[in-house]
Design a protein around this motif. Structure first.
Motif, mmCIF file in Angstrom:
data_model
loop_
_atom_site.group_PDB
_atom_site.id
_atom_site.type_symbol
_atom_site.label_atom_id
_atom_site.label_comp_id
_atom_site.label_asym_id
_atom_site.label_seq_id
_atom_site.Cartn_x
_atom_site.Cartn_y
_atom_site.Cartn_z
ATOM 1 N N GLN A 26 -10.433 -1.761 3.821
ATOM 2 C CA GLN A 26 -9.863 -0.522 4.349
ATOM 3 C C GLN A 26 -10.771 0.658 4.084
ATOM 4 O O GLN A 26 -11.505 0.709 3.101
ATOM 5 C CB GLN A 26 -8.476 -0.283 3.740
ATOM 6 N N HIS A 27 -10.662 1.617 4.957
ATOM 7 C CA HIS A 27 -11.472 2.826 4.901
ATOM 8 C C HIS A 27 -10.703 3.871 4.105
ATOM 9 O O HIS A 27 -9.528 4.113 4.361
ATOM 10 C CB HIS A 27 -11.710 3.307 6.334
ATOM 11 N N ASN A 53 -2.115 1.422 10.432
ATOM 12 C CA ASN A 53 -2.881 0.522 11.279
ATOM 13 C C ASN A 53 -2.666 -0.933 10.852
ATOM 14 O O ASN A 53 -1.890 -1.233 9.944
ATOM 15 C CB ASN A 53 -4.363 0.898 11.260
ATOM 16 N N LEU A 55 -4.554 -3.096 9.246
ATOM 17 C CA LEU A 55 -4.936 -3.487 7.888
ATOM 18 C C LEU A 55 -3.893 -3.083 6.852
ATOM 19 O O LEU A 55 -3.568 -3.849 5.948
ATOM 20 C CB LEU A 55 -6.296 -2.889 7.525
ATOM 21 N N SER A 56 -3.358 -1.881 6.966
ATOM 22 C CA SER A 56 -2.370 -1.449 5.974
ATOM 23 C C SER A 56 -1.056 -2.196 6.131
ATOM 24 O O SER A 56 -0.386 -2.492 5.137
ATOM 25 C CB SER A 56 -2.148 0.063 6.056
ATOM 26 N N THR A 59 -1.656 -5.600 4.620
ATOM 27 C CA THR A 59 -1.687 -5.483 3.165
ATOM 28 C C THR A 59 -0.277 -5.394 2.603
ATOM 29 O O THR A 59 0.036 -6.015 1.577
ATOM 30 C CB THR A 59 -2.500 -4.251 2.741
#
Length: 116
Positions: A26-27, A53, A55-56, A59
């Motif tokens: 993640q950024h 998004n 990825l979150s 997660t």
């Protein structure tokens, strides 16, 4: 029962690895802030704060799977029993010992008066 525990352990370890990989991918929120000050960034100072998004969300799902498998492992291992832990079988009631160099009447707290 051992097969079930093994499967839960495998899912637990896979979800932990997934969390580690997803967090590292993640950024960060402040990563674009330096680019916003004059290096041609088209976004605002802190970037667009839209919905979560992919990825979150992934997660969060992996974290929920990790916590639920951890709780399942605690439940299956008998963690709800009322025991004393590692020393549960070793607890004994031991009377206090009198040190070797002390006379017995001084150790009991009584004082004896010796006539002169």
């Amino acid at each position: 029962m051992e097969l079930l525990k093994t499967l839960i352990w495998i899912v637990n370890i896979l979800s932990a690895g997934t969390i580690i990989v997803l967090v590292l991918m993640q950024h960060g929120k402040g990563a674009d802030m330096g680019a916003a000050f004059g290096s041609g960034a088209s976004g605002s100072l802190f970037g667009a704060s839209g919905s979560a998004n992919f990825l979150s969300r992934t997660t969060a799902i992996a974290a929920a799977v990790f916590f639920s498998t951890s709780l399942a492992l605690v439940f299956l291992s008998g963690g709800g029993k009322s025991d004393l832990g590692v020393m549960g079988a070793k607890v004994e009631q031991v009377a206090p010992q009198i040190p070797a160099g002390v006379p017995s009447d001084k150790a009991s707290g009584t004082t004896s008066k010796i006539p002169e």
